[in-house]
Design a protein around this motif. Sequence first.
Motif, PDB file in Angstrom:
ATOM      1  N   ALA A 373       0.912  -1.306   0.031  1.00 16.06           N
ATOM      2  CA  ALA A 373      -0.044   0.064   0.033  1.00 16.06           C
ATOM      3  C   ALA A 373       0.875   1.282   0.100  1.00 16.06           C
ATOM      4  N   LEU A 374       0.270   2.294  -0.624  1.00 13.58           N
ATOM      5  CA  LEU A 374       1.015   3.558  -0.614  1.00 13.58           C
ATOM      6  C   LEU A 374      -0.125   4.689   0.159  1.00 13.58           C
ATOM      7  N   VAL A 375       0.434   5.306   0.946  1.00 18.55           N
ATOM      8  CA  VAL A 375      -0.038   6.571   1.441  1.00 18.55           C
ATOM      9  C   VAL A 375       0.153   7.752   0.832  1.00 18.55           C
ATOM     10  N   ILE A 376      -0.598   8.668   0.252  1.00 16.32           N
ATOM     11  CA  ILE A 376      -0.290   9.769  -0.534  1.00 16.32           C
ATOM     12  C   ILE A 376      -0.830  11.155   0.328  1.00 16.32           C
ATOM     13  N   GLU A 408       6.365   9.002  -9.234  1.00 14.79           N
ATOM     14  CA  GLU A 408       7.699   8.518  -9.190  1.00 14.79           C
ATOM     15  C   GLU A 408       7.768   7.171  -8.747  1.00 14.79           C
ATOM     16  N   VAL A 409       6.876   7.048  -7.467  1.00 21.06           N
ATOM     17  CA  VAL A 409       7.182   5.700  -6.941  1.00 21.06           C
ATOM     18  C   VAL A 409       6.769   4.683  -7.721  1.00 21.06           C
ATOM     19  N   PHE A 410       5.543   4.725  -8.528  1.00 17.19           N
ATOM     20  CA  PHE A 410       4.865   3.883  -9.223  1.00 17.19           C
ATOM     21  C   PHE A 410       5.674   3.686 -10.659  1.00 17.19           C
ATOM     22  N   SER A 411       6.458   4.707 -10.936  1.00 19.20           N
ATOM     23  CA  SER A 411       7.447   4.432 -12.243  1.00 19.20           C
ATOM     24  C   SER A 411       8.674   3.514 -11.910  1.00 19.20           C
ATOM     25  N   LYS A 412       8.978   3.660 -10.508  1.00 16.74           N
ATOM     26  CA  LYS A 412      10.099   2.853 -10.178  1.00 16.74           C
ATOM     27  C   LYS A 412       9.682   1.421  -9.764  1.00 16.74           C
ATOM     28  N   TYR A 413       8.502   1.261  -9.164  1.00 17.43           N
ATOM     29  CA  TYR A 413       7.827   0.009  -8.954  1.00 17.43           C
ATOM     30  C   TYR A 413       7.874  -0.838 -10.445  1.00 17.43           C
ATOM     31  N   GLY A 414       7.143   0.150 -11.454  1.00 13.89           N
ATOM     32  CA  GLY A 414       7.107  -0.677 -12.669  1.00 13.89           C
ATOM     33  C   GLY A 414       8.472  -0.972 -13.363  1.00 13.89           C
ATOM     34  N   THR A 419       4.276  -4.326  -7.743  1.00 11.21           N
ATOM     35  CA  THR A 419       3.023  -3.888  -7.824  1.00 11.21           C
ATOM     36  C   THR A 419       2.882  -3.006  -6.539  1.00 11.21           C
ATOM     37  N   ILE A 420       1.764  -2.074  -6.578  1.00 12.90           N
ATOM     38  CA  ILE A 420       1.145  -1.593  -5.452  1.00 12.90           C
ATOM     39  C   ILE A 420      -0.328  -1.806  -5.566  1.00 12.90           C
TER      40      ILE A 420
END
Length: 645
Positions: A373-376, A408-414, A419-420
């Motif tokens: 999970a990601l908290v924004i 940026e986090v999603f790009s790094k995870y991709g 996955t998030i």
Amino acid sequence: MIAYWNRDLTNEFANHAFEYSYGLSAQALCGRHLRDVIGDTAFAISQQHIEAALRGERQIFERELLDIHGGHLWTQVQYIPEVDADGVSGYFALVTDITSLKHKEAQIEVLNAELKLRAQEAESSNRAKSDFLANMSHEIRTPMNAIVGLTHVLRRGATTPDVCDKLGKIASAADHLLGVINDILDISKIEANKVVLEKADFELDAVLSRVCSMVIQRVREKGLELVIDSEQSLCMVNGDATRLAQCLLNYLGNAVKFTEQGTITLRTKVLEETENDVLVRFEVIDTGIGISPVNLTRLFQSFEQADNSTTRRYGGTGLGLAITRRLAQLMGGDAGVSCTPDVGSTFWMTAHLGRQKKDAGRFLIPELQGMHALVIDDSPVTRLVQTQLLRTMGLAGESVESGIAALEVFSKYGQEEKTIDLVLVDLLMPGLDGFETLRKLQNQSLRHQPVAILVTSSVEPNILEDARKAGFVDVLLKPISAAILYASLRKHLSPVLMNADTVVVVENNADDIRSEEILRRDFRGSRLLLVEDEPINQEVALMMLEEVGCNVDIASNGLEAVDMVARNDYRLILMDMQMPVMGGIEATKRIRLQYQVDELPILAMTANAFNEDRAACMNAGMNDFIPKPVDPDHLYKKILYFLSK
């Protein structure tokens, strides 16, 4: 004084003290009979002890006498038999002057009598003070009930903005006045040692959520962030939930009052614990104006504030903190503050609570373990707390401060082929807001689109609809409790359906509104008996009850109520305590001879608001208790509860 007398009661020895006391030399004493030395009166008084000593029995007694010099003495006399082969040959007489001891005993008796009198006077004074407080509470709350009730009714029927505004100001002023009155009565009860804490089981998270709900409107109006950071190892505890909530509400109310921007955090920590007991520290941390060190010593004192300008600018009696410290001490803890001017304050209190159940894993969702999970959110405190909550539920969690950082986090995870699974997205953030952040995430070429939940302080009516259209599966209002987040994740994220026997109870701020609607929809026409002697309070209660469709009969005293209950069928009785002819306590006892507690509920609705009043009502057979002035929403919720049974 020491002397020796043989079996014939003639003297064979006397020390100098004895000689001096009787004005005789050793030669004059030796061989003289005891009667000749001490006189006929003293001899007669001592004769039974002399005879006992000559039988071999040691004697100790006290005697008042006048010596030959005219001195008034109290003495302790001991006769110690001397025994030889032929039996008792005589006895030693030891006489000790205890006059000063007797004087001190007399002084102590006088002092004890004075103390007893003072204690009786203090007890009488406390009884008078208690009676005065009870009467004062009743006399103040009765007209306040009319003000609050009639204002509520008029606001419902107001049609112009000007009238609504004026009635809103009356309601706000009445709430403020009631708060001052309650503070004064509370500190008076504490000073009179009339506060008795309840011992009942309660869920700590529910108390924290309820307290936050009472200030959340003011928090939102000022654009502040309110966060609950609760120790999840605490579940059910035992103590006085009402008094604990009062203390925390004092702290939160002050935090909102003195904070213009930033975050207010309600935090709990376990300091000490045993198998049956836990010492909990409660903190309210704000980013407000703070307090200078020179003024800290004035806090927590009755009728004191940090400085006089505070009263003029912010209002208040200065009693709230004093009450909080006294109540904390009654709970076996204490209260205090640490702060930095222009940075913020941390007001804390500790309390010993009974531990009923330790269940740190009660919010764990096993099927979510391994998910990410990601908290924004732009608030560091909110990010920390929400991340911790997610971890207690089984998810691996991290956080970022903005929508740009989330991308940026999603790009790094991709790139790493990770996955998030879930994002908690704040609505209002600098740069990209919550809607824009989700839209940009949706436009990215992600192998797995996360479940998105919008988190917001806004209560705008179109937020829910707009969020659903944007792709959010749920909208959670701040502050988020563990129970609320748990329910949302079980519903929207868990791949396994909830067990049929699992029940999740989530507090909702709209409960009171729904209570009114349900009463009007499902219980219209329910027959109730209102027992009240004050005409204006009859009118106020009647209007409130008729608003939700109840059919109401009125009795002006307890005797009338008993008669009406015998002749009619009622679903519920609202009973005042203090009435002429017959009060509510006696009336309840008589009604209970006809109907059991579960057959005909009786709800106390009274201006007698002390704990002993509540206890008296419950002991008489009432089902529940509502103090005046009556909060209409609270009344509807209670009525719905009993009509639904």
